[in-house]
Design a protein around this motif. Structure first.
Motif, short mmCIF file in Angstrom:
data_model
loop_
_atom_site.label_atom_id
_atom_site.label_comp_id
_atom_site.label_asym_id
_atom_site.label_seq_id
_atom_site.Cartn_x
_atom_site.Cartn_y
_atom_site.Cartn_z
N VAL A 1 0.86 -1.18 0.00
CA VAL A 1 0.00 0.00 0.00
C VAL A 1 0.89 1.23 0.00
O VAL A 1 1.83 1.32 0.79
N SER A 2 0.61 2.14 -0.90
CA SER A 2 1.35 3.40 -0.83
C SER A 2 0.36 4.54 -0.65
O SER A 2 -0.83 4.40 -0.93
N TRP A 3 0.84 5.62 -0.11
CA TRP A 3 0.00 6.79 0.16
C TRP A 3 0.37 7.87 -0.85
O TRP A 3 1.48 8.37 -0.85
N ARG A 4 -0.55 8.14 -1.78
CA ARG A 4 -0.25 9.20 -2.74
C ARG A 4 -1.50 10.03 -3.00
O ARG A 4 -2.60 9.50 -3.06
N GLN A 5 -1.29 11.30 -3.11
CA GLN A 5 -2.36 12.26 -3.36
C GLN A 5 -3.56 12.06 -2.44
O GLN A 5 -4.71 12.02 -2.86
N GLY A 6 -3.27 11.89 -1.16
CA GLY A 6 -4.34 11.86 -0.18
C GLY A 6 -5.17 10.61 -0.22
O GLY A 6 -6.35 10.63 0.17
N GLY A 7 -4.64 9.49 -0.70
CA GLY A 7 -5.42 8.27 -0.68
C GLY A 7 -4.52 7.06 -0.76
O GLY A 7 -3.33 7.15 -1.04
N PHE A 8 -5.11 5.89 -0.49
CA PHE A 8 -4.33 4.65 -0.55
C PHE A 8 -4.22 4.18 -1.99
O PHE A 8 -5.13 4.38 -2.80
N ASP A 9 -3.12 3.54 -2.29
CA ASP A 9 -2.95 2.88 -3.58
C ASP A 9 -2.55 1.45 -3.24
O ASP A 9 -1.42 1.19 -2.81
N THR A 10 -3.49 0.51 -3.38
CA THR A 10 -3.22 -0.84 -2.90
C THR A 10 -2.94 -1.79 -4.04
O THR A 10 -3.45 -1.65 -5.14
N HIS A 11 -2.12 -2.77 -3.70
CA HIS A 11 -1.71 -3.74 -4.71
C HIS A 11 -1.47 -5.05 -3.99
O HIS A 11 -0.64 -5.13 -3.08
N ARG A 12 -2.22 -6.08 -4.35
CA ARG A 12 -2.11 -7.36 -3.63
C ARG A 12 -0.78 -8.02 -3.94
O ARG A 12 -0.35 -8.07 -5.09
N LEU A 13 -0.12 -8.51 -2.91
CA LEU A 13 1.19 -9.12 -3.09
C LEU A 13 1.10 -10.60 -3.32
O LEU A 13 1.56 -11.13 -4.31
N GLN A 14 0.52 -11.32 -2.38
CA GLN A 14 0.59 -12.78 -2.43
C GLN A 14 -0.61 -13.36 -1.73
O GLN A 14 -1.29 -12.72 -0.97
N GLU A 15 -0.81 -14.62 -1.99
CA GLU A 15 -1.86 -15.35 -1.29
C GLU A 15 -1.28 -15.82 0.04
O GLU A 15 -0.13 -16.21 0.11
N THR A 16 -2.09 -15.79 1.05
CA THR A 16 -1.61 -16.27 2.34
C THR A 16 -1.83 -17.77 2.42
O THR A 16 -2.63 -18.33 1.65
N PRO A 17 -1.15 -18.45 3.30
CA PRO A 17 -1.33 -19.90 3.46
C PRO A 17 -2.79 -20.27 3.65
O PRO A 17 -3.25 -21.29 3.14
N HIS A 18 -3.52 -19.39 4.36
CA HIS A 18 -4.92 -19.67 4.62
C HIS A 18 -5.68 -19.81 3.30
O HIS A 18 -6.43 -20.76 3.10
N ASP A 19 -5.41 -18.90 2.42
CA ASP A 19 -6.08 -18.91 1.12
C ASP A 19 -5.71 -20.14 0.32
O ASP A 19 -6.55 -20.77 -0.31
N ILE A 20 -4.42 -20.46 0.37
CA ILE A 20 -3.93 -21.60 -0.39
C ILE A 20 -4.62 -22.87 0.08
O ILE A 20 -5.08 -23.69 -0.71
N ARG A 21 -4.76 -22.94 1.43
CA ARG A 21 -5.41 -24.11 1.98
C ARG A 21 -6.84 -24.22 1.44
O ARG A 21 -7.30 -25.27 1.07
N GLU A 22 -7.48 -23.07 1.38
CA GLU A 22 -8.85 -23.07 0.92
C GLU A 22 -8.92 -23.58 -0.54
O GLU A 22 -9.78 -24.37 -0.89
N HIS A 23 -7.95 -23.09 -1.34
CA HIS A 23 -7.94 -23.50 -2.75
C HIS A 23 -7.72 -24.99 -2.89
O HIS A 23 -8.36 -25.66 -3.70
N ARG A 24 -6.84 -25.50 -2.02
CA ARG A 24 -6.56 -26.93 -2.07
C ARG A 24 -7.83 -27.70 -1.78
O ARG A 24 -8.16 -28.67 -2.43
N MET A 25 -8.55 -27.22 -0.78
CA MET A 25 -9.77 -27.91 -0.41
C MET A 25 -10.76 -27.90 -1.58
O MET A 25 -11.41 -28.89 -1.85
N LEU A 26 -10.80 -26.75 -2.23
CA LEU A 26 -11.72 -26.65 -3.36
C LEU A 26 -11.26 -27.57 -4.48
O LEU A 26 -12.06 -28.25 -5.13
N GLY A 27 -9.94 -27.54 -4.69
CA GLY A 27 -9.41 -28.33 -5.79
C GLY A 27 -9.55 -29.81 -5.49
O GLY A 27 -9.76 -30.61 -6.38
#
Lengths: 504, 245
Positions: free
Chosen positions: B219-245
């Motif tokens: 997340v960066s702060w520019r012109q009075g607002g957040f600029d967000t950019h997702r980095l990576q999936e967390t293990p929790h998410d991965i686990r969920e995907h595995r379960m789905l898969g």
């Protein structure tokens, strides 16, 4: 109804005040002095001193030559004003309308009061006797007009040793006749002029044509004469005693439980707040005093940030502290006092529910609760101040309602976390006025990757002496950002580097 | 078919959330749009208000970053007249710097207390005050029971609380807070390779979020607002995907 006035003159008011406080001065000749144009003048002298020929207005050195054992004391004029007001309030027992008559007198509107004492004679005797018994010498006169009563008290008693005189109703003009002109309360210049002209008693000039009197002595002189004769109305400004915001609750049985104290407090608060509400006032400070059976007094004090007469809120504030009251064998009397009250208008009450932001009364109630428990110096609010020097760029706000008088500076980026005071660091800098290459803070080396600056901030010489600061915003290889500054010029060899803050 | 199945699942999820007591707040729409891709982590894609968020920081640098991120959130939460109470012992915050994040420092009330017990009491009292928008507390040691108390206080008044805990990593007790974050500084975001530091940028780790999906963002702060950019999936998410898969 016939008007009757009493004029009380306290000829030795100032010296009597000192004698009352220090009884050993009673038989000692002493004077009060105050500096005037480079010398000490006597502003008052007691009876003993006066007997030796010392008069008010003399230089102290002259008086000492007359009477070497004379004791000089410093004059305290503010004490006399206070004393007069207190005396006037005390005199309300004689009549509801009492005015102070500076510098050393009181005026009582005694119309319709004297019969309660059994006549004028007894009324006046009571006044004089009571004041005398307190240690003040007093002369009092009663007459139909303020002017005659004033004049008789000061000049009608000169010859007699009696200290009170009553002018029968309707005979005040007769009494006035033999008084000297200064008894008319006129300016000293005019009375001395009258004396020079040989007019030493009122009867000598009272029948002169008004037009010529006015031409020679002015309109004010005629007005005073008319006032004394009762032809012109004279109003007096009565003293209004300050009504104390105090409520008492005596208990039939001594109270020992917390629940009992709470009920008592609730009752007292309700009556007091109703009174305050009617007078459009609010409590700033309140004291609850609990008088115990064994004679001790337990008390708790609360303070508020803005005036309030809101029972629920005040009760909550007291609630935090009630546990400190020790009832022991029981409390037989509760007194709730509000020593400090301030204006609290009804329109603020309307805003109680819908006002927003910092003005919201619920916020000041929260602050009251916190300062009530943790102390006054715990809550801070800041406003911008017009200084570039970081430590002075903001100031403490006076209260919750104070609004900023200037804008916060946003064109310069400032660190969110600041070190107070700045801490010394070791720095390696390549060339003058370039940002450093690395710095060592708390034994950790930070290699600087990127930097902004310098931003020079000069000392405000009219406030503080010292060297300027050159600020750099730097970022190390891990991405942490710091605010560093160099104190002083690079070439001076005496410069020092500091870390002052952390950027997000 | 797939689309409709997803729709059904989404609807059921939002129903469950509603039954669990998550309400769509009125005032937070500006916040949700301001948070960018971060908003997907939250239940109902709404930043939870009226609850307590916990932030961990282990150094002065990360504490500055945490403060800045919270400052950005407060900016979007408080609107035109919101008041924030800041409770701490040994405050290091520089009030004028808040203005750089679009905040009005005069609408901050700082309560500086010494004893840990007083801090918790003041936090509890402040969270109960409905006239406030946000309450920020710098309290290091909070037990599970105490965090429950704070959470209960906040549920009545709908104030949003932020708890900053300066503790050593991996030494944090469980708490009843709705989320747990860790913010650390990243090298600043430069504009077109211009020299200098550029816009502040942080790594925002959402370690735990009730009924949401944790993750890590830049997340960066520019012109009075957040600029967000997702980095990576967390293990929790991965686990969920595995379960789905």
């Amino acid at each position: 109804m016939e008007k009757r006035f009493v004029s009380i003159w306290l000829p030795y008011l100032k010296t009597d005040l000192f004698t009352v406080r220090q009884p050993h001065l009673k038989d000692v000749p002493f004077v009060l002095r105050s500096p005037s144009r480079g010398r000490m003048l006597i502003t008052a002298c007691n009876v003993c001193a006066e007997r030796s020929g010392i008069r008010t207005g003399m230089a102290l050195a002259d008086a000492r030559a007359l009477l070497p054992e004379l004791q000089p004391l410093d004059d305290k004029p503010e004490l006399v004003d206070k004393l007069l007001t207190r005396m006037a309030e005390w005199c309300i027992r004689f009549t509801p309308v009492v005015a102070i008559d500076p510098p050393d007198g009181l005026l009582l509107d005694a119309s319709g009061c004297a019969h309660l004492w059994g006549g004028d004679e007894k009324y006046l005797a009571d006044i004089v006797g009571k004041i005398n018994s307190k240690g003040y010498q007093v002369r009092a006169a009663m007459a139909d007009t303020v002017g005659v009563a004033w004049g008789m008290a000061r000049f009608g008693l000169r010859q007699t040793h009696n200290n009170k005189i009553i002018v029968e109703p309707g005979r005040h003009i007769e009494a006035l006749m033999s008084l000297p002109p200064e008894a008319l309360r006129i300016e000293p210049e005019i009375s001395s002029k009258l004396h020079k002209l040989g007019l030493k008693q009122v009867k000598q000039f009272i029948r002169m044509p008004r037009a010529s009197l006015r031409k020679r002595f002015g309109i004010h002189f005629l007005m005073r004469l008319d006032m004394a004769l009762g032809q012109e109305f004279e109003s007096i400004e009565p003293v209004v005693p300050v009504e104390r915001y105090q409520e008492r609750l005596p208990c039939l049985e001594p109270i020992t439980t917390a629940a009992g104290i709470e009920i008592a407090l609730q009752q007292l608060l309700e009556t007091l707040c109703l009174r305050l509400h009617n007078d459009q006032l609010g409590i700033r400070t309140a004291v609850l005093k609990c008088f115990r059976v064994d004679g001790k007094v337990e008390q708790v004090t609360i303070g508020t940030h803005r005036p309030s007469h809101y029972v629920k809120h005040l009760f909550k504030l007291f609630g935090i502290k009630l546990s400190s009251i020790e009832p022991a064998l029981g409390i037989e009397l509760f007194i709730l006092e509000a020593p400090v009250v301030e204006e609290h208008l009804a329109q603020q009450e309307v805003m109680w529910e819908d006002s927003q932001g910092i003005e919201d009364p619920r916020i000041s109630e929260l602050i009251d609760r916190i300062t009530g428990k943790a102390g006054n110096d715990t809550v801070h609010r800041y406003l911008p101040d017009e200084h570039y020097w970081p430590e002075r760029s903001f100031k403490l706000a006076g209260g919750l309602t104070e609004q900023p008088s200037t804008q916060w500076l946003t064109h310069k980026i400032r660190p969110l976390q600041i070190l107070q005071p700045p801490e010394r660091i070791e720095v390696t800098a390549p060339i003058p006025d370039y940002p450093p290459m690395l710095f060592i803070y708390k034994n950790k080396i930070h290699n600087i990757v990127r930097a902004d600056g310098p931003e020079r901030i000069e000392q405000e010489w009219w406030l503080q002496q010292g060297q300027h600061r050159d600020y750099y915003r730097v970022e190390d290889e891990t991405g942490n950002r710091y605010w560093l500054f160099r104190l002083g010029h690079y070439h001076d060899k005496t410069y020092q580097w500091f870390i002052h803050g952390f950027f997000p | 078919m797939v689309v409709s199945r997803n729709d059904i699942i989404l609807k059921l999820q939002s129903d469950i959330l509603r039954l669990q007591g998550f309400k769509q707040e009125r005032g937070s729409s500006s916040l949700n749009s301001g948070l960018g891709s971060l908003v997907n982590a939250f239940p109902n894609s709404t930043f939870p208000t009226g609850c307590i968020h916990e932030f961990l920081s282990d150094s002065k640098e990360s504490s500055a970053a945490t403060t800045a991120f919270i400052g950005g959130l407060v900016n979007m939460l408080s609107g035109t007249s919101g008041v924030t109470v800041w409770i701490s012992s040994g405050r290091k915050l520089f009030p004028p710097a808040l203005a750089n994040f679009g905040l009005h420092p005069e609408r901050f009330i700082f309560i500086d207390l010494k004893k840990e017990r007083d801090l918790l009491w003041a936090m509890d009292e402040a969270l109960k005050c409905e006239a406030l928008t946000t309450v920020i507390g710098e309290i290091d040691a909070v037990t599970f029971t105490e965090s429950r108390r704070l959470q209960l206080a906040v549920e009545q008044s709908n104030v949003t609380g932020f708890l900053i805990r300066n503790t050593v990593r991996n030494k944090v007790a469980t708490s009843a807070c709705v989320s747990r974050w860790r913010i650390t500084s990243l090298p600043g975001e430069r504009l077109d390779d211009l020299p200098g530091i550029g816009f502040p940028k942080w790594q925002v780790e959402l370690l735990r979020i009730r009924n949401g999906k944790p993750g890590t963002w830049e997340v960066s702060w520019r012109q009075g607002g957040f600029d967000t950019h997702r980095l990576q999936e967390t293990p929790h998410d991965i686990r969920e995907h595995r379960m789905l898969g």
